[in-house]
Design an enzyme around this catalytic site. Structure first.
Site, PDB file in Angstrom:
ATOM      1  N   SER A 134     175.581 -31.717 -50.829  1.00 40.75           N
ATOM      2  CA  SER A 134     174.166 -32.031 -50.651  1.00 40.75           C
ATOM      3  C   SER A 134     173.942 -33.526 -50.913  1.00 40.75           C
ATOM      4  O   SER A 134     174.509 -34.360 -50.216  1.00 40.75           O
ATOM      5  CB  SER A 134     173.309 -31.133 -51.551  1.00 40.75           C
ATOM      6  N   ASP A 165     172.054 -24.329 -41.681  1.00 38.77           N
ATOM      7  CA  ASP A 165     171.459 -24.987 -42.847  1.00 38.77           C
ATOM      8  C   ASP A 165     170.011 -25.346 -42.538  1.00 38.77           C
ATOM      9  O   ASP A 165     169.737 -26.276 -41.774  1.00 38.77           O
ATOM     10  CB  ASP A 165     172.268 -26.242 -43.185  1.00 38.77           C
ATOM     11  N   HIS A 180     172.621 -23.767 -46.534  1.00 40.32           N
ATOM     12  CA  HIS A 180     173.010 -24.918 -47.348  1.00 40.32           C
ATOM     13  C   HIS A 180     174.029 -24.563 -48.430  1.00 40.32           C
ATOM     14  O   HIS A 180     174.797 -25.403 -48.870  1.00 40.32           O
ATOM     15  CB  HIS A 180     171.755 -25.522 -47.988  1.00 40.32           C
TER      16      HIS A 180
END
Length: 741
Positions: free
Chosen positions: A611, A686, A718
């Protein structure tokens, strides 16, 4: 980007185990084991235990939990069940032979009725929809909450227990439990256009709530959100599988694009009347919180400008919609939203937290917004309000007073006197779940490398009542493995920046040898990877994976760069308007610092992250290509123009106002500088950090004729999980580390 790290695992060939010092002859000695991927993700070898399904009941001596389909009341002082509140076999609908497969529940205020949920279906991070049923404990009657087809969201009892409000198909409804009559509060809800009683995607993700309505304390009114997202651009994801992939379209405001127009209304239940609150003429703004005060008909609304550097508290008359600004909190960079606002009984004062003196502290105001006094002060910050004793005027809060690496529980009175630590002396981190009457609290204590201990403690002095779970078996199990010790250090970079770091060295570390270093990074605003805790169940697997790499001769390092949390506003907000610049400088400077240590092989330093950490990894391998030999970038943002408006603009302003802040620290712009080995990983489904980010980065690397490896996971979000996904992912990541570092 409130990314929850969902755990790590990998596979390594087990090396020859070591013999315990001072043990029996080698042929019969107990041997240390090495961790394998199967231990972490298949066998559950290191699963930490907690106190499952803990829900405080109105009497702070008891909690309820679901156990084998039954709803059970437990004594908090013993942790033992004292009675079955609802037997699973009672939860049968007329004509049905099997009871409901219950997956959640909630009581009304006097605990005479219960809402049970079944067939719960997750939507995004905090939202889900279910079928709800109302159970009357007196009559033992079970009825569906609604007779209309379709699942419901956010079903909530009114404080008097006479009604339930819920959302279906973007509209808000109220059910009278006496007659089971259903009334539509709104009727204009429409997919990807109008949302009533819930939030849009970006509010759910970045302001961290999904339910968009609240009952008034007297049960006479509902306050609710309406989102008009008609003009918000749609993002389209393809769902792979059938012959022709399906499109999934939803409203996602990227940086600088149009947001939803948000309004707040109240609904008078008896009169059936909706009243719109006056939140001002500006529509390009945020309403990140609403909360009823303890004054009848007085609603508190928090309003922010789009740049999020000004937060106002409005008091609204729920009957007329008239509002008045009573408090304004501003910051040269940004103001953060939390749940610390508390209105006190009597309707004369409220508690609020602010960073206005450089650290987040508690302040007491009167209802006109005049400061009464600052309650806490010092070069540390509170991280949450955990309880409030109205009778004694005592606030319970968690803070970093002992260390930025730690969290502990304290109490203080409303005069700012009598501050005392309730957590036991020592290090580690405490997470608190306090009963409403503050008589007791559950304390989840953990330290680095150790699973959590769950204990019940007295709310007045913090003294131990009973240890409910000590994870003794897991602690013993961990002693059977080759584990290195996690250490915390503090150092200065060549630029004179003081940083906190954790260092994990292999068991049997030999200072005369040279070791490769893998740096783990997140690094986003207000985050921390360097904390003295086990991180809870999922983050504990992160620690175990790093131990697994250490077993193969790697030193694992994590550094909290400028921009991270728990060290005050100046340190955290130093990265404002240049997201990625100072953070990457600090990570590269940290790598250079570790390269000077005699036991580090400076030619073998790598970095990885997920991330925001994936973004940092990609940026480190391009803007600091001479420092890092390799990197693994998972689900990265590669251009902040592709990320959502609320998060991105909070730290960068809009791209129209600050184009350099977006472009000067985008890995896409520096792909031609890539030198190290890169593994780029992303899920095609995602909804948070779009696959588009990795597509743009790979396109830039192709144009620059740079070699890279990529790994994509169809339809994974994600977190990139499900089935064998994690097993597969970390096997690939492990192979990449072993071959390239």
């Amino acid at each position: 980007m409130n990314f929850r790290f969902l755990g790590l695992a990998l596979f390594l060939t087990t090396a020859a185990p070591a013999v315990l010092p001072g043990s029996a002859p080698a042929a019969f000695a107990q041997q240390k084991q090495n961790i394998t991927l199967e231990d972490i993700w298949q066998k559950g070898t290191f699963s930490a235990r907690s106190v499952p399904g803990f829900n405080w009941m109105k009497d702070g001596r008891y909690y309820s939990s679901l156990s084998q389909g039954n709803l059970v009341q437990n004594d908090v002082t013993t942790g033992q069940p004292v009675q079955t509140l609802v037997a699973g076999q009672e939860l049968k609908l007329p004509g049905q032979s099997q009871p409901l497969a219950v997956d959640g529940y909630s009581f009304n205020a006097d605990e005479s009725k219960i809402l049970f949920s079944t067939d719960t279906e997750p939507i995004y991070r905090r939202s889900s929809k279910s079928y709800f049923f109302v159970y009357d404990r007196g009559s033992k009657q079970l009825v569906p909450l609604s007779k209309t087809a379709g699942k419901q969201l956010y079903a909530t009892f009114s404080p008097d227990g006479k009604r339930v409000a819920f959302v279906r198909d973007n509209n808000l409804f109220v059910v009278d439990l006496t007659t089971m009559q259903e009334t539509a509060v709104t009727t204009n809800g429409a997919q990807n256009r109008i949302i009533n009683g819930g939030t849009d995607w970006v509010y759910e993700e970045e302001f961290e709530f999904a339910q968009g309505f609240q009952w008034s304390p007297d049960s006479r009114q509902l306050a609710y959100y309406t989102f008009d997202e008609t003009e918000v651009p749609e993002y389209n994801m393809q769902e792979w599988g059938p012959l022709y992939p399906k499109d999934y379209r939803y409203k996602y405001p990227k940086a600088g694009e149009k947001n939803s127009i948000v309004s707040i209304s109240t609904y008078d239940v008896a009169a059936g009347r909706n009243t719109k609150m006056d939140v001002g003429p500006e529509t390009d703004q945020y309403i990140p919180r609403i909360i009823w005060t303890q004054t009848p008909n007085l609603l508190s609304i928090r309003r922010m400008n789009r740049l999020q550097n000004k937060l106002e508290i409005l008091h609204a008359d729920a009957r007329t919609g008239n509002t008045q600004v009573v408090l304004t909190d501003t910051d040269p960079a940004y103001v953060e939203v939390n749940d610390d606002l508390r209105y006190l009984a009597g309707g004369k004062e409220f508690l609020f937290s602010s960073e206005k003196d450089g650290y987040r502290h508690l302040y007491l105001y009167n209802m006109s917004g005049k400061l009464v006094r600052q309650l806490t002060k010092g070069n540390w910050e509170i991280t949450s309000i955990d309880g409030f004793d109205e009778k004694k005027g005592v606030v319970y809060f968690t803070s970093t007073e002992a260390s930025p690496l730690q969290r502990h529980l304290y109490r203080i009175d409303l005069k700012g006197k009598g501050k005392a630590r309730l957590s036991e002396a020592g290090s580690g981190n405490d997470v608190v779940n306090m009963s409403a009457d503050t008589r007791y609290f559950l304390n989840y204590h953990s330290e680095a490398g150790q699973p959590q201990v769950v204990s019940l403690r007295n709310g007045q002095d913090g003294k131990l009542v009973k240890v409910l779970e000590d994870n003794a078996k897991l602690r013993q199990k961990l002693t059977e493995y080759n584990l290195g010790k996690l250490e915390f250090i503090n150092f200065k970079t060549a630029d004179g920046v003081e940083l906190n770091a954790s260092v994990l060295k292999p068991a049997g570390f030999d200072a005369s040898k040279k070791y490769p270093v893998l740096m783990y990074v997140y690094g986003g605003p207000g985050s921390q990877t360097v904390k003295d805790d086990a991180g809870g169940g999922i983050a504990f697997t992160n620690y175990l994976w790093h131990q697994l790499l250490a077993q193969n001769g790697y030193i694992i390092v994590s550094v909290d760069n400028r921009g991270t949390g728990a060290r005050g506003a100046a340190f955290k907000k130093s990265t404002y308007a240049n997201l990625g610049k100072l953070e990457t400088i600090d990570q590269a400077a940290s790598a250079r610092y570790f390269a000077t240590l005699p036991y580090v092989d400076k030619s073998r330093i790598g970095i990885w992250g997920w991330s925001f950490g994936g973004y940092m990894t990609a940026l480190a391998l391009t803007k600091n290509a001479d420092v890092f030999k390799m990197g693994v970038s998972v689900a990265p943002v590669t251009n902040w123009r592709y990320y959502d408006s609320v998060y991105t603009e909070r730290f960068l302003k809009t791209p129209q106002q600050n184009p350099q802040g977006y472009d000067d620290n985008s890995p896409v712009q520096f792909a031609d500088q890539l030198k190290g080995k890169l593994l780029l990983v992303h899920g095609t489904g995602d909804d948070n950090v779009h696959f588009q980010n990795s597509v743009a980065f790979t396109e830039a690397m192709i144009k620059a004729n740079k070699d890279y490896q990529t790994l994509y996971y169809p339809n994974r979000n994600h977190g990139i999980y499900g089935g064998n996904t994690r097993l597969h992912l970390y096997r690939q990541m492990t192979d990449f580390v072993l071959k390239n570092l």
